[in-house]
Design a protein around this motif. Structure first.
Motif, PDB file in Angstrom:
ATOM      1  N   GLU A 171       0.630  -1.276   0.134  1.00  0.00           N
ATOM      2  CA  GLU A 171      -0.010   0.116   0.021  1.00  0.00           C
ATOM      3  C   GLU A 171       0.985   1.308   0.028  1.00  0.00           C
ATOM      4  OE1 GLU A 171      -3.234   0.100   2.636  1.00  0.00           O
ATOM      5  OE2 GLU A 171      -3.154   2.393   2.866  1.00  0.00           O
ATOM      6  N   TYR A 172       0.488   2.207  -0.783  1.00  0.00           N
ATOM      7  CA  TYR A 172       1.098   3.452  -0.679  1.00  0.00           C
ATOM      8  C   TYR A 172       0.034   4.602  -0.596  1.00  0.00           C
ATOM      9  CZ  TYR A 172       5.210   1.226  -2.748  1.00  0.00           C
ATOM     10  OH  TYR A 172       6.166   0.395  -2.787  1.00  0.00           O
ATOM     11  N   GLY A 173       0.531   5.623   0.043  1.00  0.00           N
ATOM     12  CA  GLY A 173      -0.660   6.947   0.292  1.00  0.00           C
ATOM     13  C   GLY A 173       0.112   7.792  -0.759  1.00  0.00           C
ATOM     14  N   VAL A 174      -1.014   8.374  -1.225  1.00  0.00           N
ATOM     15  CA  VAL A 174      -0.809   9.437  -2.528  1.00  0.00           C
ATOM     16  C   VAL A 174      -1.728  10.847  -2.015  1.00  0.00           C
ATOM     17  CG1 VAL A 174      -1.085  10.406  -4.553  1.00  0.00           C
ATOM     18  CG2 VAL A 174      -0.147   8.065  -4.372  1.00  0.00           C
ATOM     19  N   ALA A 214      -1.915   1.424 -10.191  1.00  0.00           N
ATOM     20  CA  ALA A 214      -2.224   0.622  -9.027  1.00  0.00           C
ATOM     21  C   ALA A 214      -3.414  -0.522  -9.550  1.00  0.00           C
ATOM     22  CB  ALA A 214      -2.914   1.476  -7.759  1.00  0.00           C
ATOM     23  N   ALA A 215      -3.244  -1.447  -8.643  1.00  0.00           N
ATOM     24  CA  ALA A 215      -4.267  -2.672  -8.899  1.00  0.00           C
ATOM     25  C   ALA A 215      -5.732  -2.387  -8.185  1.00  0.00           C
ATOM     26  CB  ALA A 215      -3.895  -3.873  -8.050  1.00  0.00           C
ATOM     27  N   GLU A 216      -5.317  -1.373  -6.958  1.00  0.00           N
ATOM     28  CA  GLU A 216      -6.690  -0.983  -6.552  1.00  0.00           C
ATOM     29  C   GLU A 216      -6.269   0.405  -5.862  1.00  0.00           C
ATOM     30  OE1 GLU A 216      -8.036  -5.144  -4.632  1.00  0.00           O
ATOM     31  OE2 GLU A 216      -8.783  -3.510  -3.665  1.00  0.00           O
ATOM     32  N   VAL A 217      -7.481   1.234  -5.868  1.00  0.00           N
ATOM     33  CA  VAL A 217      -7.213   2.519  -5.370  1.00  0.00           C
ATOM     34  C   VAL A 217      -8.386   2.817  -4.440  1.00  0.00           C
ATOM     35  CG1 VAL A 217      -7.053   5.049  -5.828  1.00  0.00           C
ATOM     36  CG2 VAL A 217      -6.098   3.386  -7.549  1.00  0.00           C
ATOM     37  N   PHE A 260       3.987  11.221  -1.083  1.00  0.00           N
ATOM     38  CA  PHE A 260       4.098   9.933  -1.304  1.00  0.00           C
ATOM     39  C   PHE A 260       4.652   9.224  -0.230  1.00  0.00           C
ATOM     40  CE2 PHE A 260       3.680   6.336  -3.878  1.00  0.00           C
ATOM     41  CZ  PHE A 260       4.753   6.064  -4.515  1.00  0.00           C
ATOM     42  N   THR A 261       3.878   8.262   0.514  1.00  0.00           N
ATOM     43  CA  THR A 261       4.119   7.350   1.696  1.00  0.00           C
ATOM     44  C   THR A 261       4.180   5.876   1.261  1.00  0.00           C
ATOM     45  OG1 THR A 261       2.025   7.680   2.318  1.00  0.00           O
ATOM     46  CG2 THR A 261       3.693   9.194   3.128  1.00  0.00           C
ATOM     47  N   GLY A 262       4.765   5.158   1.897  1.00  0.00           N
ATOM     48  CA  GLY A 262       5.098   3.623   1.707  1.00  0.00           C
ATOM     49  C   GLY A 262       6.116   3.062   1.366  1.00  0.00           C
ATOM     50  N   LEU A 294      -5.422   9.465  -1.780  1.00  0.00           N
ATOM     51  CA  LEU A 294      -5.702   8.073  -2.043  1.00  0.00           C
ATOM     52  C   LEU A 294      -4.984   7.074  -1.350  1.00  0.00           C
ATOM     53  CD1 LEU A 294      -5.553   8.647  -5.885  1.00  0.00           C
ATOM     54  CD2 LEU A 294      -7.351   8.765  -4.644  1.00  0.00           C
ATOM     55  N   SER A 295      -5.331   5.995  -1.296  1.00  0.00           N
ATOM     56  CA  SER A 295      -4.619   4.796  -0.930  1.00  0.00           C
ATOM     57  C   SER A 295      -4.548   3.726  -1.993  1.00  0.00           C
ATOM     58  CB  SER A 295      -5.526   4.000   0.315  1.00  0.00           C
ATOM     59  OG  SER A 295      -5.372   4.979   1.481  1.00  0.00           O
ATOM     60  N   CYS A 296      -3.312   3.686  -2.373  1.00  0.00           N
ATOM     61  CA  CYS A 296      -3.003   2.734  -3.537  1.00  0.00           C
ATOM     62  C   CYS A 296      -2.504   1.323  -3.434  1.00  0.00           C
ATOM     63  CB  CYS A 296      -2.109   3.569  -4.653  1.00  0.00           C
ATOM     64  SG  CYS A 296      -2.760   5.110  -5.080  1.00  0.00           S
ATOM     65  N   LEU A 297      -2.958   0.433  -3.783  1.00  0.00           N
ATOM     66  CA  LEU A 297      -2.485  -1.085  -3.883  1.00  0.00           C
ATOM     67  C   LEU A 297      -1.736  -1.212  -4.953  1.00  0.00           C
ATOM     68  CD1 LEU A 297      -2.495  -3.529  -1.749  1.00  0.00           C
ATOM     69  CD2 LEU A 297      -4.405  -4.285  -3.119  1.00  0.00           C
ATOM     70  N   VAL A 298      -0.363  -1.392  -5.000  1.00  0.00           N
ATOM     71  CA  VAL A 298       0.531  -1.297  -6.091  1.00  0.00           C
ATOM     72  C   VAL A 298       1.366  -2.646  -6.144  1.00  0.00           C
ATOM     73  CG1 VAL A 298       2.389  -0.365  -7.188  1.00  0.00           C
ATOM     74  CG2 VAL A 298       0.505   1.133  -5.614  1.00  0.00           C
ATOM     75  N   ASP A 299       1.359  -3.267  -7.285  1.00  0.00           N
ATOM     76  CA  ASP A 299       2.107  -4.358  -7.396  1.00  0.00           C
ATOM     77  C   ASP A 299       3.762  -4.004  -7.429  1.00  0.00           C
ATOM     78  OD1 ASP A 299       0.177  -5.102 -10.050  1.00  0.00           O
ATOM     79  OD2 ASP A 299       1.035  -6.806  -8.698  1.00  0.00           O
ATOM     80  N   GLN A 300       4.239  -4.720  -6.333  1.00  0.00           N
ATOM     81  CA  GLN A 300       5.596  -4.592  -5.960  1.00  0.00           C
ATOM     82  C   GLN A 300       6.723  -4.741  -7.387  1.00  0.00           C
ATOM     83  OE1 GLN A 300       5.821  -7.481  -3.022  1.00  0.00           O
ATOM     84  NE2 GLN A 300       5.519  -5.991  -1.322  1.00  0.00           N
TER      85      GLN A 300
END
Lengths: 262, 102
Positions: free
Chosen positions: A128-131, A199-202, A249-251, A220-226
């Motif tokens: 998860e990354y925070g944008v 992102a896979a999910e936002v 940008f956090t994560g 936004l919270s983003c679920l991102v493929d490593q």
């Protein structure tokens, strides 16, 4: 397990569901140094500590902050160890309710197994990354004032008599406000469209209070493929470079916002 | 028998500030309504250029007077907080209405 401070009813504090099915002790890394271990069920493991059915009564703010940090640390350890976790929200305790808390926990895992398993697979290999995007309305306002209809209104104001100018200035204020709002909406949609493909999910989060005079435009919270976080980083750098915008940008974090099997 | 002692004169000053803040806040709100109405009339085209000019001037003078009074009385902050409080009340009422489906 000896009873804690009241209530003496036992409970299992839940940190996460991990994608590993072995029974393991992670050591005394839990809240208040509690021993953290897993309760396995068919390839999944509930990461827990044994305690009471309620948290300590009226703890101070600092104590709670310490607990929250400990909770995060355990989730990170589990994430590191098994590569995939569904983090639980802070403060989730499985009670007995007529049985042992462990039995209750296993019942829940059995009942929701399909959903939990499928969710684990959906977040596997992702973080998860925070944008957050902040904007400077003054910069935006200046751009708007330098364009078409607002520019001609300003010229009208300069050319006319003082009383009429006052009224036109008030009109200008109203138009500018409405235009700024519209521009903010358009920017949100543009930025979202740029970020979504990375992102896979936002998840769209609530806007937080502004910091340093710059209101938040997008959260936004983003679920991102490593492996794809570089792509997201590139998009965000582009946004950061734009006049009047700033990005935070956090994560990477374990997928807190995406843990719910829904 | 001892004369009554005036307790907490500071409180009286704060009370005065509060009341003046409220009064000025209300004056500002009325000014806003007048301004809004004036704009509508101007845009409606029902006023002659002289009338527009006089209206604009009058509102401008009203603005100046309000600012001067606020500064003299030192109630700028009080007025701001009253208006913010009132905004909150209005928002609360409006959201209540929307929820009722009215």
């Amino acid at each position: 397990m000896a009873p804690e401070t009241p209530p003496p009813e036992p409970g299992l504090y839940l940190y996460a569901i991990a994608g590993g099915g072995e029974e393991v002790s992670l050591g005394p890394i839990g809240l208040e140094g509690k021993l953290v271990f897993t309760v396995p069920y068919r390839g999944l493991g509930a990461v827990v500590h044994c305690g009471s059915a309620g948290l300590y009564p009226s703890p101070g703010e600092e104590v709670v902050a310490g607990w929250v940090l400990a909770h995060h640390r355990v989730v990170e350890v589990a994430w590191g160890r098994w590569g995939v976790v569904l983090p639980a929200a802070f403060g989730l305790i499985v009670k007995g309710e007529g049985e042992s808390p462990e039995k209750n926990l296993l019942n829940w895992l059995e009942r929701d197994y399909e959903k939990l398993f499928s969710r684990i697979e959906q977040v596997r290999g992702k973080a998860e990354y925070g944008v957050q995007v902040f904007w400077e309305p003054q910069v935006m306002a200046q751009e708007l004032l330098n364009s078409g209809p607002l520019l001609s209104l300003q010229q009208e104001i300069q050319a006319t008599s003082p009383g009429a100018a006052y009224l036109l200035r008030e009109k200008l204020k109203g138009v500018l406000e409405r235009e700024l709002e519209a521009q903010a909406r358009r920017s949100f949609q543009q930025l979202y469209a740029l970020i979504k493909p990375c992102a896979a999910e936002v998840k769209i989060e609530k806007l937080k209070k502004s910091e340093g005079g710059r209101p938040m435009l997008l959260n936004l919270s983003c679920l991102v493929d490593q492996g794809k976080e570089g792509e997201l980083g590139g998009v965000l750098e582009g946004i950061q470079g734009r006049q009047g915008f700033g990005v935070r940008f956090t994560g990477p974090f374990p997928p807190y916002s995406f843990a719910n099997p829904g | 028998m001892t004369p009554p002692v005036r307790v907490l004169p500071l409180e009286e000053k704060e009370l005065k500030q509060g009341v003046l803040g409220l009064v000025l806040a209300l004056v500002e709100i009325i000014r806003d309504v007048l301004r809004h109405q004036a704009l509508r009339r101007v845009e409606g085209g029902s006023l002659s250029p002289e009338e527009v000019e006089r209206l604009g001037w009058a509102l401008q003078e009203l603005d100046r007077a309000i600012e001067e009074i606020k500064e003299e009385l030192g109630v700028g902050e009080a007025v701001r907080s009253v208006r913010e409080g009132l905004d909150g009340v209005v928002e609360g009422l409006l959201s209540g209405m929307v929820k009722d489906g009215s």
